[in-house]
Design a protein around this motif. Structure first.
Motif, PDB file in Angstrom:
ATOM      1  N   MET A  20     -36.650  21.409 -45.338  1.00  0.00           N
ATOM      2  CA  MET A  20     -36.297  22.794 -45.596  1.00  0.00           C
ATOM      3  C   MET A  20     -37.264  23.435 -46.580  1.00  0.00           C
ATOM      4  O   MET A  20     -37.578  24.607 -46.475  1.00  0.00           O
ATOM      5  N   PHE A  21     -37.765  22.684 -47.539  1.00  0.00           N
ATOM      6  CA  PHE A  21     -38.602  23.254 -48.566  1.00  0.00           C
ATOM      7  C   PHE A  21     -40.006  23.562 -48.086  1.00  0.00           C
ATOM      8  O   PHE A  21     -40.770  24.186 -48.782  1.00  0.00           O
ATOM      9  N   GLU A  22     -40.328  23.122 -46.908  1.00  0.00           N
ATOM     10  CA  GLU A  22     -41.647  23.390 -46.368  1.00  0.00           C
ATOM     11  C   GLU A  22     -41.670  24.674 -45.555  1.00  0.00           C
ATOM     12  O   GLU A  22     -42.707  25.102 -45.096  1.00  0.00           O
ATOM     13  N   THR A  23     -40.503  25.322 -45.392  1.00  0.00           N
ATOM     14  CA  THR A  23     -40.462  26.572 -44.641  1.00  0.00           C
ATOM     15  C   THR A  23     -40.957  27.705 -45.526  1.00  0.00           C
ATOM     16  O   THR A  23     -40.978  27.604 -46.741  1.00  0.00           O
ATOM     17  N   ASN A  24     -41.344  28.780 -44.921  1.00  0.00           N
ATOM     18  CA  ASN A  24     -41.820  29.946 -45.653  1.00  0.00           C
ATOM     19  C   ASN A  24     -40.760  31.039 -45.668  1.00  0.00           C
ATOM     20  O   ASN A  24     -41.037  32.182 -45.368  1.00  0.00           O
ATOM     21  N   SER A  25     -39.525  30.684 -46.026  1.00  0.00           N
ATOM     22  CA  SER A  25     -38.462  31.680 -46.036  1.00  0.00           C
ATOM     23  C   SER A  25     -38.681  32.668 -47.168  1.00  0.00           C
ATOM     24  O   SER A  25     -39.298  32.368 -48.171  1.00  0.00           O
ATOM     25  N   GLU A  26     -38.168  33.887 -46.974  1.00  0.00           N
ATOM     26  CA  GLU A  26     -38.264  34.913 -48.001  1.00  0.00           C
ATOM     27  C   GLU A  26     -37.424  34.516 -49.201  1.00  0.00           C
ATOM     28  O   GLU A  26     -36.379  33.933 -49.074  1.00  0.00           O
ATOM     29  N   THR A  27     -37.892  34.848 -50.379  1.00  0.00           N
ATOM     30  CA  THR A  27     -37.096  34.618 -51.571  1.00  0.00           C
ATOM     31  C   THR A  27     -37.109  35.871 -52.426  1.00  0.00           C
ATOM     32  O   THR A  27     -38.028  36.677 -52.358  1.00  0.00           O
ATOM     33  N   HIS A  28     -36.058  36.037 -53.197  1.00  0.00           N
ATOM     34  CA  HIS A  28     -35.960  37.138 -54.140  1.00  0.00           C
ATOM     35  C   HIS A  28     -36.645  36.694 -55.413  1.00  0.00           C
ATOM     36  O   HIS A  28     -36.302  35.670 -55.977  1.00  0.00           O
ATOM     37  N   ILE A  29     -37.635  37.441 -55.881  1.00  0.00           N
ATOM     38  CA  ILE A  29     -38.346  37.063 -57.096  1.00  0.00           C
ATOM     39  C   ILE A  29     -37.956  38.012 -58.217  1.00  0.00           C
ATOM     40  O   ILE A  29     -38.158  39.209 -58.126  1.00  0.00           O
ATOM     41  N   ASN A  30     -37.366  37.444 -59.239  1.00  0.00           N
ATOM     42  CA  ASN A  30     -36.953  38.206 -60.402  1.00  0.00           C
ATOM     43  C   ASN A  30     -38.217  38.645 -61.131  1.00  0.00           C
ATOM     44  O   ASN A  30     -39.109  37.862 -61.371  1.00  0.00           O
ATOM     45  N   ASN A  31     -38.300  39.907 -61.489  1.00  0.00           N
ATOM     46  CA  ASN A  31     -39.533  40.442 -62.071  1.00  0.00           C
ATOM     47  C   ASN A  31     -39.521  40.417 -63.596  1.00  0.00           C
ATOM     48  O   ASN A  31     -40.193  41.206 -64.230  1.00  0.00           O
ATOM     49  N   LEU A  32     -38.801  39.478 -64.191  1.00  0.00           N
ATOM     50  CA  LEU A  32     -38.749  39.392 -65.646  1.00  0.00           C
ATOM     51  C   LEU A  32     -39.790  38.433 -66.214  1.00  0.00           C
ATOM     52  O   LEU A  32     -39.611  37.884 -67.278  1.00  0.00           O
ATOM     53  N   GLU A  33     -40.895  38.249 -65.500  1.00  0.00           N
ATOM     54  CA  GLU A  33     -41.930  37.339 -66.005  1.00  0.00           C
ATOM     55  C   GLU A  33     -42.454  37.862 -67.337  1.00  0.00           C
ATOM     56  O   GLU A  33     -42.768  39.028 -67.478  1.00  0.00           O
ATOM     57  N   SER A  34     -42.523  36.993 -68.311  1.00  0.00           N
ATOM     58  CA  SER A  34     -42.941  37.379 -69.655  1.00  0.00           C
ATOM     59  C   SER A  34     -44.442  37.173 -69.825  1.00  0.00           C
ATOM     60  O   SER A  34     -44.979  36.151 -69.451  1.00  0.00           O
ATOM     61  N   LYS A  35     -45.088  38.145 -70.423  1.00  0.00           N
ATOM     62  CA  LYS A  35     -46.511  38.018 -70.733  1.00  0.00           C
ATOM     63  C   LYS A  35     -46.696  37.316 -72.080  1.00  0.00           C
ATOM     64  O   LYS A  35     -47.728  36.757 -72.359  1.00  0.00           O
ATOM     65  N   ALA A  36     -45.680  37.393 -72.961  1.00  0.00           N
ATOM     66  CA  ALA A  36     -45.794  36.809 -74.290  1.00  0.00           C
ATOM     67  C   ALA A  36     -45.683  35.290 -74.253  1.00  0.00           C
ATOM     68  O   ALA A  36     -46.369  34.609 -74.991  1.00  0.00           O
ATOM     69  N   GLN A  37     -44.810  34.752 -73.431  1.00  0.00           N
ATOM     70  CA  GLN A  37     -44.629  33.313 -73.331  1.00  0.00           C
ATOM     71  C   GLN A  37     -44.884  32.892 -71.892  1.00  0.00           C
ATOM     72  O   GLN A  37     -44.514  33.599 -70.963  1.00  0.00           O
ATOM     73  N   PRO A  38     -45.489  31.713 -71.698  1.00  0.00           N
ATOM     74  CA  PRO A  38     -45.711  31.239 -70.335  1.00  0.00           C
ATOM     75  C   PRO A  38     -44.379  31.017 -69.609  1.00  0.00           C
ATOM     76  O   PRO A  38     -43.389  30.628 -70.211  1.00  0.00           O
ATOM     77  N   SER A  39     -44.399  31.290 -68.337  1.00  0.00           N
ATOM     78  CA  SER A  39     -43.189  31.101 -67.546  1.00  0.00           C
ATOM     79  C   SER A  39     -43.483  30.223 -66.339  1.00  0.00           C
ATOM     80  O   SER A  39     -44.626  29.976 -65.995  1.00  0.00           O
ATOM     81  N   VAL A  40     -42.406  29.773 -65.720  1.00  0.00           N
ATOM     82  CA  VAL A  40     -42.485  28.908 -64.552  1.00  0.00           C
ATOM     83  C   VAL A  40     -41.674  29.565 -63.441  1.00  0.00           C
ATOM     84  O   VAL A  40     -40.583  30.069 -63.683  1.00  0.00           O
ATOM     85  N   LEU A  41     -42.202  29.552 -62.234  1.00  0.00           N
ATOM     86  CA  LEU A  41     -41.462  30.074 -61.093  1.00  0.00           C
ATOM     87  C   LEU A  41     -40.492  28.992 -60.626  1.00  0.00           C
ATOM     88  O   LEU A  41     -40.905  27.920 -60.193  1.00  0.00           O
ATOM     89  N   VAL A  42     -39.210  29.276 -60.733  1.00  0.00           N
ATOM     90  CA  VAL A  42     -38.170  28.336 -60.355  1.00  0.00           C
ATOM     91  C   VAL A  42     -37.489  28.862 -59.100  1.00  0.00           C
ATOM     92  O   VAL A  42     -37.033  29.999 -59.059  1.00  0.00           O
ATOM     93  N   THR A  43     -37.454  28.034 -58.055  1.00  0.00           N
ATOM     94  CA  THR A  43     -36.742  28.391 -56.832  1.00  0.00           C
ATOM     95  C   THR A  43     -35.437  27.628 -56.810  1.00  0.00           C
ATOM     96  O   THR A  43     -35.424  26.409 -56.952  1.00  0.00           O
ATOM     97  N   ILE A  44     -34.356  28.355 -56.630  1.00  0.00           N
ATOM     98  CA  ILE A  44     -33.018  27.774 -56.639  1.00  0.00           C
ATOM     99  C   ILE A  44     -32.438  27.888 -55.241  1.00  0.00           C
ATOM    100  O   ILE A  44     -32.366  28.982 -54.678  1.00  0.00           O
ATOM    101  N   TRP A  45     -32.046  26.752 -54.687  1.00  0.00           N
ATOM    102  CA  TRP A  45     -31.408  26.685 -53.372  1.00  0.00           C
ATOM    103  C   TRP A  45     -29.948  26.312 -53.575  1.00  0.00           C
ATOM    104  O   TRP A  45     -29.650  25.353 -54.288  1.00  0.00           O
ATOM    105  N   ILE A  46     -29.055  27.052 -52.966  1.00  0.00           N
ATOM    106  CA  ILE A  46     -27.633  26.746 -53.008  1.00  0.00           C
ATOM    107  C   ILE A  46     -27.170  26.557 -51.565  1.00  0.00           C
ATOM    108  O   ILE A  46     -27.414  27.410 -50.716  1.00  0.00           O
ATOM    109  N   ARG A  47     -26.513  25.432 -51.306  1.00  0.00           N
ATOM    110  CA  ARG A  47     -25.956  25.183 -49.973  1.00  0.00           C
ATOM    111  C   ARG A  47     -24.485  25.561 -50.018  1.00  0.00           C
ATOM    112  O   ARG A  47     -23.695  24.957 -50.738  1.00  0.00           O
ATOM    113  N   LYS A  48     -24.128  26.610 -49.264  1.00  0.00           N
ATOM    114  CA  LYS A  48     -22.753  27.104 -49.263  1.00  0.00           C
ATOM    115  C   LYS A  48     -22.516  27.930 -48.007  1.00  0.00           C
ATOM    116  O   LYS A  48     -23.303  28.804 -47.674  1.00  0.00           O
ATOM    117  N   GLN A  49     -21.425  27.661 -47.317  1.00  0.00           N
ATOM    118  CA  GLN A  49     -21.047  28.471 -46.159  1.00  0.00           C
ATOM    119  C   GLN A  49     -20.245  29.667 -46.654  1.00  0.00           C
ATOM    120  O   GLN A  49     -19.328  29.521 -47.465  1.00  0.00           O
TER     121      GLN A  49
END
Length: 141
Positions: A20-49
């Motif tokens: 599943m992680f090899e797919t190129n599905s769309e993700t919502h990217i939160n635009n709160l990336e900080s310029k003052a401190q380094p940040s990491v792009l975290v992708t969160i997957w939740i399995r729920k019907q």
């Protein structure tokens, strides 16, 4: 309590590798990336019907997760190739610990249908995290 600490690797996951992680599905990217401190792009997957007219979101402590306010939560997009898998990507600051949980909301009025089970999910990113991306998978049945 689910605690994820990621150190000295470019990518890690709570679960073993999944195609599943090899797919190129769309993700919502939160635009709160900080310029003052380094940040990491975290992708969160939740399995729920969820039922028609509902969606999965995440909320938690800090502005990055909407300050525990469902109306400010981050909506997850359902993966078209993986039924019942929803994801979002958010920039999180290194050297900080975050606590959040998933919830199901109605699309129309954004009212809460269901909160994720306790305990909350905790992500701790060391200040010397080398960069790259971080992937977390949570199954919520």
């Amino acid at each position: 309590m689910v605690i994820i600490i990621c150190m000295f690797i470019s990518s890690c996951s709570q679960e073993d590798s999944n195609p599943m992680f090899e797919t190129n599905s769309e993700t919502h990217i939160n635009n709160l990336e900080s310029k003052a401190q380094p940040s990491v792009l975290v992708t969160i997957w939740i399995r729920k019907q969820v039922s028609f007219g509902q969606y999965v979101a995440i909320t938690g402590d800090g502005a990055e997760f909407g300050n525990w306010t469902p109306a400010n939560s981050i909506p997850l997009l359902e993966d078209a190739n993986q039924e019942n898998y929803h994801s979002a990507s958010v920039y999180l600051l290194k050297g900080k610990t975050y606590e959040f949980k998933p919830l199901v909301l109605n699309r129309g009025d954004k009212s809460v249908v269901e909160w994720g089970d306790d305990p909350n999910i905790v992500i701790s990113l060391p200040s010397d995290f080398p960069g790259g991306t971080f992937t977390l998978v949570h199954t919520w049945d």
